[in-house]
Structures are given as structure tokens and as C-alpha cells.
Design a protein around this motif. Structure first.
Motif, PDB file in Angstrom:
ATOM      1  N   MET A 161     -11.057 -15.155 -17.104  1.00 54.67           N
ATOM      2  CA  MET A 161     -12.050 -15.673 -17.063  1.00 54.67           C
ATOM      3  C   MET A 161     -12.244 -16.868 -17.788  1.00 54.67           C
ATOM      4  O   MET A 161     -11.937 -17.211 -18.373  1.00 54.67           O
ATOM      5  N   LEU A 162     -12.956 -17.469 -17.114  1.00 57.67           N
ATOM      6  CA  LEU A 162     -13.348 -18.937 -17.212  1.00 57.67           C
ATOM      7  C   LEU A 162     -14.787 -19.027 -18.055  1.00 57.67           C
ATOM      8  O   LEU A 162     -15.646 -18.791 -17.039  1.00 57.67           O
ATOM      9  N   LEU A 163     -15.388 -18.745 -18.968  1.00 60.11           N
ATOM     10  CA  LEU A 163     -16.726 -19.052 -19.488  1.00 60.11           C
ATOM     11  C   LEU A 163     -17.100 -20.085 -19.799  1.00 60.11           C
ATOM     12  O   LEU A 163     -16.944 -20.951 -20.467  1.00 60.11           O
ATOM     13  N   LEU A 164     -18.140 -20.928 -19.216  1.00 59.83           N
ATOM     14  CA  LEU A 164     -18.813 -22.342 -18.810  1.00 59.83           C
ATOM     15  C   LEU A 164     -20.483 -21.933 -19.646  1.00 59.83           C
ATOM     16  O   LEU A 164     -21.201 -21.212 -19.633  1.00 59.83           O
ATOM     17  N   VAL A 165     -20.396 -22.390 -20.665  1.00 59.55           N
ATOM     18  CA  VAL A 165     -21.734 -23.121 -21.998  1.00 59.55           C
ATOM     19  C   VAL A 165     -21.975 -23.955 -21.825  1.00 59.55           C
ATOM     20  O   VAL A 165     -21.226 -25.073 -22.137  1.00 59.55           O
ATOM     21  N   PRO A 166     -23.061 -24.370 -22.129  1.00 55.56           N
ATOM     22  CA  PRO A 166     -23.624 -25.764 -21.963  1.00 55.56           C
ATOM     23  C   PRO A 166     -23.446 -26.571 -23.895  1.00 55.56           C
ATOM     24  O   PRO A 166     -22.924 -25.015 -24.946  1.00 55.56           O
ATOM     25  N   ARG A 187     -17.602 -17.859 -29.103  1.00 59.33           N
ATOM     26  CA  ARG A 187     -16.613 -17.466 -29.635  1.00 59.33           C
ATOM     27  C   ARG A 187     -16.859 -15.898 -29.168  1.00 59.33           C
ATOM     28  O   ARG A 187     -14.992 -15.764 -29.482  1.00 59.33           O
ATOM     29  N   ALA A 188     -17.036 -15.160 -28.928  1.00 55.27           N
ATOM     30  CA  ALA A 188     -16.733 -13.701 -28.014  1.00 55.27           C
ATOM     31  C   ALA A 188     -15.566 -13.648 -27.106  1.00 55.27           C
ATOM     32  O   ALA A 188     -14.176 -13.042 -27.204  1.00 55.27           O
ATOM     33  N   ALA A 189     -15.885 -15.340 -26.127  1.00 51.35           N
ATOM     34  CA  ALA A 189     -15.013 -15.088 -24.933  1.00 51.35           C
ATOM     35  C   ALA A 189     -13.578 -15.265 -25.748  1.00 51.35           C
ATOM     36  O   ALA A 189     -12.094 -14.729 -24.865  1.00 51.35           O
ATOM     37  N   ARG A 190     -13.448 -16.352 -26.542  1.00 50.95           N
ATOM     38  CA  ARG A 190     -12.466 -16.736 -26.845  1.00 50.95           C
ATOM     39  C   ARG A 190     -11.602 -15.773 -28.150  1.00 50.95           C
ATOM     40  O   ARG A 190     -10.003 -15.586 -27.547  1.00 50.95           O
ATOM     41  N   GLU A 191     -12.327 -15.280 -28.645  1.00 56.26           N
ATOM     42  CA  GLU A 191     -11.611 -14.177 -29.513  1.00 56.26           C
ATOM     43  C   GLU A 191     -10.483 -12.872 -28.550  1.00 56.26           C
ATOM     44  O   GLU A 191     -10.064 -12.021 -28.871  1.00 56.26           O
ATOM     45  N   ALA A 192     -11.793 -12.943 -27.184  1.00 52.57           N
ATOM     46  CA  ALA A 192     -11.286 -11.567 -26.140  1.00 52.57           C
ATOM     47  C   ALA A 192      -9.882 -12.863 -25.207  1.00 52.57           C
ATOM     48  O   ALA A 192      -9.979 -12.011 -24.477  1.00 52.57           O
ATOM     49  N   GLY A 193      -9.744 -13.901 -25.819  1.00 51.15           N
ATOM     50  CA  GLY A 193      -8.405 -14.031 -24.785  1.00 51.15           C
ATOM     51  C   GLY A 193      -8.700 -15.333 -23.553  1.00 51.15           C
ATOM     52  O   GLY A 193      -8.304 -15.297 -22.918  1.00 51.15           O
ATOM     53  N   ALA A 194     -10.113 -15.234 -23.501  1.00 46.96           N
ATOM     54  CA  ALA A 194     -10.442 -15.839 -22.358  1.00 46.96           C
ATOM     55  C   ALA A 194     -10.606 -17.733 -22.981  1.00 46.96           C
ATOM     56  O   ALA A 194     -11.288 -18.105 -23.223  1.00 46.96           O
ATOM     57  N   ALA A 195     -10.731 -18.148 -21.586  1.00 46.01           N
ATOM     58  CA  ALA A 195     -10.864 -19.562 -21.591  1.00 46.01           C
ATOM     59  C   ALA A 195     -12.491 -19.527 -21.715  1.00 46.01           C
ATOM     60  O   ALA A 195     -13.094 -19.285 -21.713  1.00 46.01           O
ATOM     61  N   VAL A 196     -12.789 -20.923 -22.537  1.00 48.05           N
ATOM     62  CA  VAL A 196     -14.417 -21.308 -22.824  1.00 48.05           C
ATOM     63  C   VAL A 196     -14.506 -22.948 -22.671  1.00 48.05           C
ATOM     64  O   VAL A 196     -13.296 -23.424 -23.442  1.00 48.05           O
ATOM     65  N   ALA A 197     -14.800 -23.318 -21.733  1.00 44.53           N
ATOM     66  CA  ALA A 197     -15.160 -24.181 -21.233  1.00 44.53           C
ATOM     67  C   ALA A 197     -16.984 -24.985 -21.170  1.00 44.53           C
ATOM     68  O   ALA A 197     -18.112 -23.982 -21.119  1.00 44.53           O
ATOM     69  N   LEU A 198     -17.088 -26.506 -21.763  1.00 42.53           N
ATOM     70  CA  LEU A 198     -18.210 -27.390 -22.326  1.00 42.53           C
ATOM     71  C   LEU A 198     -19.035 -27.525 -20.839  1.00 42.53           C
ATOM     72  O   LEU A 198     -18.481 -28.553 -20.715  1.00 42.53           O
ATOM     73  N   GLU A 227      -5.196 -22.541  -6.665  1.00 41.34           N
ATOM     74  CA  GLU A 227      -4.380 -20.677  -6.171  1.00 41.34           C
ATOM     75  C   GLU A 227      -4.897 -19.837  -7.349  1.00 41.34           C
ATOM     76  O   GLU A 227      -3.631 -18.537  -7.390  1.00 41.34           O
ATOM     77  N   ASP A 228      -4.510 -20.582  -8.464  1.00 38.12           N
ATOM     78  CA  ASP A 228      -4.453 -19.774 -10.279  1.00 38.12           C
ATOM     79  C   ASP A 228      -5.672 -18.940 -10.353  1.00 38.12           C
ATOM     80  O   ASP A 228      -6.406 -19.619 -10.791  1.00 38.12           O
ATOM     81  N   ASP A 229      -6.065 -17.396  -9.818  1.00 38.93           N
ATOM     82  CA  ASP A 229      -7.153 -17.177  -9.382  1.00 38.93           C
ATOM     83  C   ASP A 229      -7.768 -16.899 -10.870  1.00 38.93           C
ATOM     84  O   ASP A 229      -8.746 -16.867 -11.485  1.00 38.93           O
ATOM     85  N   ASP A 230      -6.698 -16.592 -12.036  1.00 37.94           N
ATOM     86  CA  ASP A 230      -6.713 -16.886 -13.107  1.00 37.94           C
ATOM     87  C   ASP A 230      -8.058 -18.204 -14.120  1.00 37.94           C
ATOM     88  O   ASP A 230      -9.109 -17.542 -14.628  1.00 37.94           O
ATOM     89  N   ALA A 231      -7.928 -19.431 -13.739  1.00 33.82           N
ATOM     90  CA  ALA A 231      -8.244 -20.066 -14.424  1.00 33.82           C
ATOM     91  C   ALA A 231      -9.490 -20.493 -12.928  1.00 33.82           C
ATOM     92  O   ALA A 231     -10.542 -20.914 -13.372  1.00 33.82           O
TER      93      ALA A 231
END
Length: 296
Positions: free
Chosen positions: A1-6, A24-35, A59-63
Motif C-alpha cells: 500500500m502507498l499512503l498519500l498525505v498532503p 509515520r505509522a504507515a512507514r513503521e508498518a512497512g508501507a510506502a508514503v508519498a506527499l 503491473e506492480d500491484d503493491d506500488a
């Protein structure tokens, strides 16, 4: 999962402070974060808004599986966000059509009609149309709003209508509502039958994942956050099958106890732009989103 935040408006390399804990919680859980740049998105410049989101292979479902957690976006601006992300190989878990259904009242009203106040709505801001909606609703008190927002903090002047069949009263309240909302008016005007509620609202969070749709989290309503109300355990037996029928990826549903003992839905909203009460740990919300991620 990629979490998008402002991003922070002052320092665009950092998350907006309001969403920093979730990032921060997403990164600590191993998810990617983008702004993303909310200001750019809100002015219709989606390409600039997603400039910091890295390109990914479709084709990369995770990304590709992206969830936005940020400030409210008009539906046309969410459309732009979805298109701009697709061009970068990133797919939002909630499509533009699904966002519209959750974010705007006409999209979910019919599905939840048995558990929410009787409602009539208009397209646009014509006062004759809202007077007609009041006549269709019938005599009795009502609450006025637009497709996405009420002005309950201006209750007496721009929300509460003592009698929906009183054309002059409807015009007065609707005129003031339109004056206060201005260019932020969303969709049209809405009149909902006033019901007497007891106790606080509870915000329920629903996700749709490999196991179907479920209520993943119960929290206070953000407006009541910090107040001491005791434990609230809503009976969702009438609500659950109706929310499940919508099959929306991520929504919040605000419920409250009516004075006759029935649990009623006050609002359904897209979970991506629903506020998390500060008393609820960001880890819990991120965990619910991760649990609903599509399986490879």
C-alpha cells in the motif's frame, strides 16, 4: 500500500502536521508514503499536485495500490488526482466514481434510506427548487445542508428550518447558507427531516478488502473528541448490510442513537477525507487500511 498525505504548506518535503502521525505509522508498518500538494490539487493543477509521487509500473500491484489520507477534495479535483496518478503508474484504491458516491449525499442516500432521515435534495442553488424540496418533504422541522457539508455551527441561521413546508422560512435559511458557503457550495441544497438524537455520534470506519466489507474501527466523532461520554457500543445490525451493499473501498459512517432507541446514520463520507479524532491512535487506522489491501 502507498499512503498519500498532503505536504506541509511551509516545508513541502514534510507531511502536513495534521497527517504526520498517519504517515509515520504507515512507514513503521512497512508501507510506502508519498506527499501530494493539496493546494495544487484544490486549484485544479493535478500534475503539480502529484509531482513528488514516484512513478511505478502499473503491473506492480503493491506500488499501484494507493490510499489518500488528506484534506477534503471536490469531486472534480479528486478526478484530476486519479488521472494524474494513473499517468504515473499509481492506482487509487478508491476510484473517482467511488469517491463521488461516498463524498456526495445523492450517491449513498438511496442505499441507506431505511436508516437515515427522510431527505429531499436539489441540483444547484435555485431557491425555488429548495422550496419545492421542502414542500415535498412535508410539514415539520428539517436541517439544511449541501451535498457534502452542513453549517451546524451556524445552526439557527443557516441549518435549522422550523418547518420545511414554510416557504419563507426555507428561503431565509437557504439564502443565508448560500451566503456563507459562497463558491464552496457542493452540488446542490439538501433538506433532511429533523430527528431527535440522544448521546454523542460515533464514527464507524468501513473497509472493503479480500474478506468483504466490514466495520474495521469505532471512534468518537471528531467534534466530540475529548469529551467524556462513556463507552458507546452502537448496534450496527441494520446498518451493516446496507453499507456492505455499497461495496465502497473505504468509508466513514457517523451513527447516533435516536430518542426512540433506533440507531440512525447521520452521514456517510469517503474515509480518505474523514477526520480521525485525535484520541484515536493513527496506528489503528493505518492497520485497518493495510488489512484491506488487495492480495497479490
Amino acid at each position: 500500500m502507498l499512503l498519500l498525505v498532503p505536504c506541509d504548506p511551509v516545508d513541502p518535503r514534510r507531511p502536513d502536521e495534521h497527517f504526520a502521525a498517519e504517515a509515520r505509522a504507515a512507514r513503521e508498518a512497512g508501507a510506502a508514503v508519498a506527499l501530494v500538494d493539496h493546494d495544487a490539487l484544490a486549484r485544479g493543477d493535478a500534475a503539480e499536485g502529484v509531482r513528488r509521487v514516484r512513478r511505478a509500473a502499473l503491473e506492480d500491484d503493491d506500488a499501484a495500490d494507493a490510499v489518500y489520507r488528506g484534506w477534503m477534495l471536490r469531486t472534480e479535483h479528486y478526478d484530476g488526482l486519479a488521472e494524474a496518478l494513473t499517468a504515473r503508474g499509481v492506482r487509487l484504491r478508491t476510484s473517482a466514481e467511488q469517491y463521488r458516491r461516498a463524498h456526495e449525499l445523492p450517491g449513498w442516500l438511496d442505499a441507506l434510506a431505511p436508516v437515515t432521515p427522510l431527505t429531499r435534495w436539489t441540483t444547484g442553488s435555485d431557491l425555488d427548487d429548495v422550496v419545492a424540496a421542502g414542500a415535498a418533504l412535508g410539514a415539520g422541522p428539517a436541517v439544511l445542508r449541501d451535498w457534502t457539508k452542513s453549517l451546524k455551527h451556524s445552526w439557527d441561521e443557516a441549518a435549522f428550518v422550523p418547518d420545511a413546508a414554510d416557504a419563507a422560512a426555507v428561503r431565509k435559511v437557504a439564502s443565508r447558507f448560500l451566503q456563507l458557503r459562497g463558491d464552496d457550495l457542493a452540488g446542490g441544497l439538501v433538506l433532511r427531516r429533523f430527528e431527535r438524537f440522544t448521546g454523542p455520534e460515533t464514527r464507524t470506519w468501513w473497509t472493503t478488502g479480500p474478506g468483504g466489507t466490514r466495520c474495521a474501527l469505532l471512534t468518537p466523532h471528531p467534534d466530540d473528541d475529548g469529551e467524556v461520554h462513556g463507552e458507546v457500543d452502537p448496534d450496527l445490525s441494520a446498518v451493516e448490510p446496507l453499507v456492505r451493499g455499497l461495496a465502497l473501498p473505504f468509508v466513514s459512517v457517523d451513527v447516533v442513537l435516536r430518542d426512540d432507541g433506533a440507531w440512525r446514520v447521520v452521514e456517510l463520507g469517503d474515509g480518505q477525507v474523514s477526520d480521525r479524532p485525535r484520541s484515536t491512535d493513527a496506528v489503528a487506522l493505518v492497520a485497518a487500511l493495510l488489512a484491506a489491501a488487495p492480495r497479490p
